[in-house]
Design a protein around this motif. Structure first.
Motif, PDB file in Angstrom:
ATOM      1  N   GLY A   1       0.906  -1.216  -0.017  1.00 19.71           N
ATOM      2  CA  GLY A   1       0.017   0.026   0.721  1.00 19.71           C
ATOM      3  C   GLY A   1       0.947   1.247  -0.145  1.00 19.71           C
ATOM      4  O   GLY A   1       0.365   2.349  -0.054  1.00 19.71           O
ATOM      5  N   ASP A   2       1.721   0.929  -0.093  1.00 16.67           N
ATOM      6  CA  ASP A   2       2.820   2.336   0.145  1.00 16.67           C
ATOM      7  C   ASP A   2       4.444   2.381  -0.626  1.00 16.67           C
ATOM      8  O   ASP A   2       4.921   3.412  -0.163  1.00 16.67           O
ATOM      9  CB  ASP A   2       3.780   2.494   1.209  1.00 16.67           C
ATOM     10  CG  ASP A   2       4.548   0.839   1.822  1.00 16.67           C
ATOM     11  OD1 ASP A   2       4.450   0.229   1.277  1.00 16.67           O
ATOM     12  OD2 ASP A   2       5.473   1.723   2.991  1.00 16.67           O
ATOM     13  N   GLU A   3       4.066   1.497  -1.416  1.00 15.01           N
ATOM     14  CA  GLU A   3       4.522   1.639  -2.420  1.00 15.01           C
ATOM     15  C   GLU A   3       4.356   2.703  -3.583  1.00 15.01           C
ATOM     16  O   GLU A   3       3.192   3.142  -4.361  1.00 15.01           O
ATOM     17  CB  GLU A   3       4.447   0.143  -3.836  1.00 15.01           C
ATOM     18  CG  GLU A   3       4.692  -0.856  -3.118  1.00 15.01           C
ATOM     19  CD  GLU A   3       3.774  -1.548  -2.013  1.00 15.01           C
ATOM     20  OE1 GLU A   3       3.406  -2.742  -1.647  1.00 15.01           O
ATOM     21  OE2 GLU A   3       3.031  -0.992  -2.423  1.00 15.01           O
ATOM     22  N   ARG A   4       6.012   3.389  -4.172  1.00 21.36           N
ATOM     23  CA  ARG A   4       5.732   3.474  -5.211  1.00 21.36           C
ATOM     24  C   ARG A   4       6.408   3.415  -7.338  1.00 21.36           C
ATOM     25  O   ARG A   4       7.137   1.917  -6.823  1.00 21.36           O
ATOM     26  CB  ARG A   4       7.095   4.946  -5.669  1.00 21.36           C
ATOM     27  CG  ARG A   4       6.830   5.866  -7.113  1.00 21.36           C
ATOM     28  CD  ARG A   4       7.689   6.961  -6.661  1.00 21.36           C
ATOM     29  NE  ARG A   4       7.375   7.856  -8.328  1.00 21.36           N
ATOM     30  CZ  ARG A   4       8.728   8.603  -8.627  1.00 21.36           C
ATOM     31  NH1 ARG A   4       9.834   7.927  -8.499  1.00 21.36           N
ATOM     32  NH2 ARG A   4       8.652   9.352  -9.610  1.00 21.36           N
ATOM     33  N   ALA A   5       4.576   2.624  -7.730  1.00 22.71           N
ATOM     34  CA  ALA A   5       4.911   1.897  -8.978  1.00 22.71           C
ATOM     35  C   ALA A   5       5.199   2.603 -10.269  1.00 22.71           C
ATOM     36  O   ALA A   5       4.632   4.142 -10.206  1.00 22.71           O
ATOM     37  CB  ALA A   5       3.697   0.983  -8.403  1.00 22.71           C
ATOM     38  N   LEU A   6       5.876   1.645 -11.262  1.00 26.56           N
ATOM     39  CA  LEU A   6       4.953   1.966 -12.600  1.00 26.56           C
ATOM     40  C   LEU A   6       4.572   1.469 -13.529  1.00 26.56           C
ATOM     41  O   LEU A   6       5.309  -0.274 -12.807  1.00 26.56           O
ATOM     42  CB  LEU A   6       6.641   2.321 -12.669  1.00 26.56           C
ATOM     43  CG  LEU A   6       7.793   1.840 -14.531  1.00 26.56           C
ATOM     44  CD1 LEU A   6       7.171   3.007 -14.427  1.00 26.56           C
ATOM     45  CD2 LEU A   6       8.770   2.138 -14.393  1.00 26.56           C
ATOM     46  N   ASP A   7       4.177   1.783 -14.530  1.00 29.10           N
ATOM     47  CA  ASP A   7       3.518   0.051 -15.589  1.00 29.10           C
ATOM     48  C   ASP A   7       4.160   0.717 -16.812  1.00 29.10           C
ATOM     49  O   ASP A   7       3.723   1.892 -17.571  1.00 29.10           O
ATOM     50  CB  ASP A   7       2.329   0.407 -15.325  1.00 29.10           C
ATOM     51  CG  ASP A   7       1.361  -0.042 -16.700  1.00 29.10           C
ATOM     52  OD1 ASP A   7       1.986  -0.545 -16.625  1.00 29.10           O
ATOM     53  OD2 ASP A   7       0.291   0.587 -16.633  1.00 29.10           O
ATOM     54  N   VAL A   8       5.503   0.367 -17.147  1.00 27.52           N
ATOM     55  CA  VAL A   8       6.121   0.380 -18.529  1.00 27.52           C
ATOM     56  C   VAL A   8       4.991  -0.464 -19.906  1.00 27.52           C
ATOM     57  O   VAL A   8       4.167  -1.327 -19.678  1.00 27.52           O
ATOM     58  CB  VAL A   8       7.367  -0.395 -18.020  1.00 27.52           C
ATOM     59  CG1 VAL A   8       7.617  -0.160 -19.845  1.00 27.52           C
ATOM     60  CG2 VAL A   8       7.731   0.721 -17.168  1.00 27.52           C
ATOM     61  N   GLY A   9       4.284   0.515 -20.562  1.00 24.75           N
ATOM     62  CA  GLY A   9       3.907   0.522 -22.038  1.00 24.75           C
ATOM     63  C   GLY A   9       2.334   0.139 -21.056  1.00 24.75           C
ATOM     64  O   GLY A   9       1.923  -0.571 -22.023  1.00 24.75           O
ATOM     65  N   THR A  10       2.535   1.135 -20.861  1.00 26.29           N
ATOM     66  CA  THR A  10       0.432   1.270 -20.128  1.00 26.29           C
ATOM     67  C   THR A  10      -0.187   1.652 -20.758  1.00 26.29           C
ATOM     68  O   THR A  10      -1.910   0.871 -20.826  1.00 26.29           O
ATOM     69  CB  THR A  10       0.968   2.298 -19.465  1.00 26.29           C
ATOM     70  OG1 THR A  10      -0.269   2.463 -18.383  1.00 26.29           O
ATOM     71  CG2 THR A  10       0.987   3.904 -19.881  1.00 26.29           C
ATOM     72  N   GLY A  11      -0.459   1.843 -22.319  1.00 30.92           N
ATOM     73  CA  GLY A  11      -1.487   2.143 -23.271  1.00 30.92           C
ATOM     74  C   GLY A  11      -2.388   3.279 -22.781  1.00 30.92           C
ATOM     75  O   GLY A  11      -2.103   3.744 -22.238  1.00 30.92           O
ATOM     76  N   ALA A  12      -3.586   2.664 -22.524  1.00 29.94           N
ATOM     77  CA  ALA A  12      -4.939   3.657 -21.735  1.00 29.94           C
ATOM     78  C   ALA A  12      -4.626   3.140 -20.383  1.00 29.94           C
ATOM     79  O   ALA A  12      -5.761   3.187 -19.512  1.00 29.94           O
ATOM     80  CB  ALA A  12      -6.387   2.941 -22.577  1.00 29.94           C
ATOM     81  N   GLY A  13      -3.683   3.007 -19.924  1.00 33.82           N
ATOM     82  CA  GLY A  13      -3.231   2.612 -18.019  1.00 33.82           C
ATOM     83  C   GLY A  13      -4.403   1.460 -17.871  1.00 33.82           C
ATOM     84  O   GLY A  13      -4.259   1.584 -15.818  1.00 33.82           O
ATOM     85  N   ALA A  14      -4.491  -0.249 -18.377  1.00 32.77           N
ATOM     86  CA  ALA A  14      -4.543  -1.149 -17.536  1.00 32.77           C
ATOM     87  C   ALA A  14      -4.436  -1.081 -16.361  1.00 32.77           C
ATOM     88  O   ALA A  14      -5.229  -1.328 -14.955  1.00 32.77           O
ATOM     89  CB  ALA A  14      -4.888  -1.924 -18.450  1.00 32.77           C
TER      90      ALA A  14
END
Length: 236
Positions: A39-52
């Motif tokens: 719950g306290d993470e800083r997260a990254l989504d690579v190749g997110t597209g429309a954000g799925a």
């Protein structure tokens, strides 16, 4: 990604987003149960597209950044992110991320690696920007174990979508993890039976290209079964 991939996703952005919306609740639950964020993470989504993936993570983490090379998809992601308040989206190359080393606690990529000519660079970048002890989620369709079957699937996928590079077999993914100090924590398999017509529509595959793709469909002209691999690894 190949040069044709951003163009294809720009043309089909609304279809991609509509499919994402239809499966958003299911994806969010699967991500929660598989990743088990604190719950306290800083997260990254690579190749997110429309954000799925980013939007599946947003209620579960402190903040999330999504990156992609397709402005049309990023704009759709920003529209959907307004309800969360802790997600931002940037235009960036998955093989050369604009972040410092060890910037994130959790990083991930969903259905992206098979679009990239050099997926090893994406995995290396995910590992570089994730801190020691942090985790990486990789979800992608995996190649059949038989090389000839894999060749047939890739030939069909490239006919459907010229931006397809190749599916990686599981052994290749494991080697990429090992090469980047990643220790496998858990894995799972999802078998997806897809309507072939809907699958071709999603890629904007029409006219002569559609006829060629149908002729190359490895399991016949009606349906297509794919295996999706989920991998959660930890940086050591």
């Amino acid at each position: 990604m190949s040069s044709s991939t951003p163009d294809r996703f720009a043309r089909t952005a609304d279809r991609v987003a509509a499919r994402q919306d239809a499966h958003a609740t299911e994806l969010a639950e699967r991500v929660r149960a598989f990743v088990l964020p604190r719950g306290d993470e800083r997260a990254l989504d690579v190749g997110t597209g429309a954000g799925a993936l980013a939007l599946a993570l947003a209620p579960l983490v402190r903040s999330v950044v999504g990156v992609d090379q397709v402005p049309e998809l990023l704009e759709l992601a920003r529209e959907r992110a307004a309800a969360f308040g802790n997600a931002e989206f940037l235009e960036a190359d998955a093989t050369a991320l604009p972040f410092d080393d060890a910037s994130f606690d959790l990083a991930g990529t969903l259905r992206t690696l098979h679009h990239v000519r050099r997926p090893e660079l994406v995995v290396a970048e995910l590992a570089r920007v994730t801190r020691a002890g942090g985790r990486i989620l990789v979800v992608d369709q995996i190649a059949p174990s038989d090389p000839l079957d894999g060749f047939a699937v890739d030939r069909f996928e490239r006919a459907r979508d010229p931006g397809h590079a190749r599916l990686l077999p599981e052994i290749d993914l494991r080697h990429l993890f090992e090469a980047n100090r990643c220790v496998l924590l858990r894995e799972r398999r999802d078998v997806e039976r897809r309507s072939l017509d809907a699958y071709l529509d999603l890629a904007g595959c029409e006219c002569d290209d559609r006829e060629r793709a149908l002729a190359l469909a490895p399991q016949g002209p009606d349906a297509y079964t794919a295996v999706l691999g989920w991998y959660l690894v930890e940086i050591r």
